[in-house]
Design a protein around this motif. Structure first.
Motif, PDB file in Angstrom:
ATOM      1  N   ALA A  98       0.841  -1.163  -0.020  1.00  0.00           N
ATOM      2  CA  ALA A  98       0.021  -0.004   0.102  1.00  0.00           C
ATOM      3  C   ALA A  98       0.836   1.377  -0.014  1.00  0.00           C
ATOM      4  CB  ALA A  98      -0.923  -0.074   1.220  1.00  0.00           C
ATOM      5  N   ARG A  99       2.051   1.353   0.759  1.00  0.00           N
ATOM      6  CA  ARG A  99       2.819   2.247   0.912  1.00  0.00           C
ATOM      7  C   ARG A  99       3.377   2.706  -0.459  1.00  0.00           C
ATOM      8  NH1 ARG A  99       5.954   2.227   6.717  1.00  0.00           N
ATOM      9  NH2 ARG A  99       4.045   2.388   8.142  1.00  0.00           N
ATOM     10  N   ALA A 100       3.941   1.518  -1.099  1.00  0.00           N
ATOM     11  CA  ALA A 100       4.508   1.557  -2.500  1.00  0.00           C
ATOM     12  C   ALA A 100       3.571   2.176  -3.378  1.00  0.00           C
ATOM     13  CB  ALA A 100       5.078   0.110  -2.843  1.00  0.00           C
ATOM     14  N   ARG A 101       2.316   1.729  -3.442  1.00  0.00           N
ATOM     15  CA  ARG A 101       1.330   1.969  -4.278  1.00  0.00           C
ATOM     16  C   ARG A 101       0.982   3.707  -4.253  1.00  0.00           C
ATOM     17  NH1 ARG A 101       0.537   0.501  -8.863  1.00  0.00           N
ATOM     18  NH2 ARG A 101       0.334  -1.475  -8.072  1.00  0.00           N
ATOM     19  N   ALA A 102       1.056   4.099  -2.971  1.00  0.00           N
ATOM     20  CA  ALA A 102       0.746   5.545  -2.453  1.00  0.00           C
ATOM     21  C   ALA A 102       1.882   6.339  -3.259  1.00  0.00           C
ATOM     22  CB  ALA A 102       0.841   5.906  -1.144  1.00  0.00           C
ATOM     23  N   GLN A 103       3.065   5.976  -3.163  1.00  0.00           N
ATOM     24  CA  GLN A 103       4.256   6.786  -3.561  1.00  0.00           C
ATOM     25  C   GLN A 103       4.826   6.691  -5.093  1.00  0.00           C
ATOM     26  OE1 GLN A 103       7.257   5.663  -0.751  1.00  0.00           O
ATOM     27  NE2 GLN A 103       8.481   4.792  -2.519  1.00  0.00           N
ATOM     28  N   ALA A 104       4.154   5.515  -5.568  1.00  0.00           N
ATOM     29  CA  ALA A 104       4.928   5.191  -7.139  1.00  0.00           C
ATOM     30  C   ALA A 104       4.375   6.030  -8.156  1.00  0.00           C
ATOM     31  CB  ALA A 104       4.755   3.693  -7.401  1.00  0.00           C
ATOM     32  N   GLY A 105       5.092   6.452  -9.025  1.00  0.00           N
ATOM     33  CA  GLY A 105       4.587   7.255 -10.205  1.00  0.00           C
ATOM     34  C   GLY A 105       3.673   6.289 -11.106  1.00  0.00           C
ATOM     35  N   HIS A 106       3.080   6.694 -12.224  1.00  0.00           N
ATOM     36  CA  HIS A 106       2.322   5.925 -13.163  1.00  0.00           C
ATOM     37  C   HIS A 106       3.182   4.791 -13.832  1.00  0.00           C
ATOM     38  CE1 HIS A 106       3.529   9.253 -15.688  1.00  0.00           C
ATOM     39  NE2 HIS A 106       3.084   8.583 -16.661  1.00  0.00           N
ATOM     40  N   LEU A 107       4.176   5.263 -13.805  1.00  0.00           N
ATOM     41  CA  LEU A 107       5.250   4.157 -14.784  1.00  0.00           C
ATOM     42  C   LEU A 107       5.993   3.338 -13.897  1.00  0.00           C
ATOM     43  CD1 LEU A 107       6.581   6.864 -17.524  1.00  0.00           C
ATOM     44  CD2 LEU A 107       4.732   5.082 -17.713  1.00  0.00           C
ATOM     45  N   MET A 108       5.894   3.462 -12.749  1.00  0.00           N
ATOM     46  CA  MET A 108       6.724   2.513 -11.802  1.00  0.00           C
ATOM     47  C   MET A 108       6.125   1.262 -11.309  1.00  0.00           C
ATOM     48  SD  MET A 108       9.644   2.495 -10.175  1.00  0.00           S
ATOM     49  CE  MET A 108      10.383   4.200 -10.006  1.00  0.00           C
ATOM     50  N   LYS A 109       6.794   0.090 -11.752  1.00  0.00           N
ATOM     51  CA  LYS A 109       6.148  -1.196 -11.659  1.00  0.00           C
ATOM     52  C   LYS A 109       6.483  -1.435  -9.916  1.00  0.00           C
ATOM     53  CE  LYS A 109       5.149  -2.902 -15.625  1.00  0.00           C
ATOM     54  NZ  LYS A 109       3.709  -3.437 -15.986  1.00  0.00           N
ATOM     55  N   ILE A 110       5.619  -2.223  -9.256  1.00  0.00           N
ATOM     56  CA  ILE A 110       5.807  -2.534  -7.900  1.00  0.00           C
ATOM     57  C   ILE A 110       5.750  -4.121  -8.219  1.00  0.00           C
ATOM     58  CG2 ILE A 110       4.818  -2.943  -5.767  1.00  0.00           C
ATOM     59  CD1 ILE A 110       3.398   0.240  -6.538  1.00  0.00           C
ATOM     60  N   GLU A 111       6.540  -4.724  -7.384  1.00  0.00           N
ATOM     61  CA  GLU A 111       6.660  -6.238  -7.212  1.00  0.00           C
ATOM     62  C   GLU A 111       6.825  -6.404  -5.677  1.00  0.00           C
ATOM     63  OE1 GLU A 111       9.259 -10.228  -8.606  1.00  0.00           O
ATOM     64  OE2 GLU A 111      10.065  -8.238  -9.203  1.00  0.00           O
ATOM     65  N   VAL A 112       6.449  -7.592  -5.221  1.00  0.00           N
ATOM     66  CA  VAL A 112       6.275  -7.948  -3.801  1.00  0.00           C
ATOM     67  C   VAL A 112       6.759  -9.206  -3.711  1.00  0.00           C
ATOM     68  CG1 VAL A 112       4.096  -8.230  -3.484  1.00  0.00           C
ATOM     69  CG2 VAL A 112       5.329  -7.984  -1.530  1.00  0.00           C
TER      70      VAL A 112
END
Length: 279
Positions: A181-195
């Motif tokens: 959730a924290r990653a999603r809140a700070q990531a730009g629209h082009l930034m991928k998130i992996e957990v």
């Protein structure tokens, strides 16, 4: 596709500087200054070529007028005895550049060769083979290029081009959902998130926050299959941890999308290549 010289040349020049040291090549100095020599670079074992630009840049750094003709291209499968390049250059310069050129060519071709073996091992499954950041310091761009030449795909290049939430991040953040959730809140629209998760019971918490990728770390084959069924396409699934050529096919057959293999860059044996007088 080659890497730009702007990326490769500083690595080659650093390696040349390390080899030439403070006094230059005191053995090559025995050769008449104006002597020229024709030689060829050849594979001594079967493999996949990567790093030919390193040969060109190493030789031409010491002899800008060197004539170099390539008989192969990065990504080509070659057999023992195949000529990769033909060179006519100042003899001193060519002999001084030889070890740097062959070190880089052999190292990168080894990475490409091992990658091709993994890619062929999973052929037909739909799974892709990816590298990691377990690269030789200073050689990351070159080694990742070699992975691509072997048919693999590149994971993130560094800490700045994708968010990868690992177990220690999760521990500090207080759980999988909080971290994503924290990653999603700070990531730009082009930034991928992996957990990364290491237990099946973490998967639903991870998927609830809609990451782009979930890494399944050291999962059993049975749990990989369960994860694929449970995720049902809601995220890209990446299997990781202790993958070998003996196990990679079974991992791919569970239905995961990507298999990341640190061994591609941290354990690839160099391909045996050599430079000898032209025949």
């Amino acid at each position: 596709m080659s890497l730009p010289d702007l990326i490769v040349e500083p690595v080659v020049r650093m390696a040349l500087g390390e080899d030439l040291g403070r006094a230059g090549d005191v053995t090559a100095a025995l050769i008449p200054a104006e002597a020229r020599w024709s030689a060829q670079v050849a594979a001594r074992k079967n493999g996949v070529v990567a790093g030919l630009d390193c040969v060109r840049l190493a030789v031409r750094a010491l002899d800008p007028s060197a004539e170099i003709t390539f008989e192969a291209a990065d990504g080509d499968a070659v057999e023992a005895g195949d000529v990769l390049a033909r060179i006519n250059a100042n003899a001193r310069a060519l002999l001084s550049a030889e070890r740097t050129a062959l070190n880089l060519l052999g190292r990168l071709s080894g990475v490409a060769t091992l990658t091709r073996a993994y890619v062929e091992a999973v052929a037909g499954t739909g799974a892709r083979i990816a590298d990691t950041r377990k690269t030789t310091p200073g050689l990351r761009a070159l080694e990742k290029h070699a992975v691509a030449m072997g048919g693999g795909v590149n994971h993130r290049y560094g800490l700045d081009d994708a968010i990868l939430i690992k177990d220690n991040h999760i521990a500090v953040c207080g759980g999988v959902r909080h971290a994503v959730a924290r990653a999603r809140a700070q990531a730009g629209h082009l930034m991928k998130i992996e957990v990364e998760i290491d237990r099946l019971d973490q998967l639903e918490d991870a998927l609830a926050e809609e990451p782009d990728v979930v890494m399944l770390d050291n999962f059993s084959l049975a749990d990989l299959r369960r994860a694929v069924d449970q995720a049902a396409g809601r995220a890209v699934l990446e299997a990781s941890g202790g993958v070998t050529l003996q196990t990679v096919r079974a991992i791919a057959e569970t239905g995961v999308d990507v298999i990341s293999v640190g061994a591609l860059t941290h354990s690839a044996p160099a391909l045996d290549v050599g430079l000898d007088a032209a025949s």
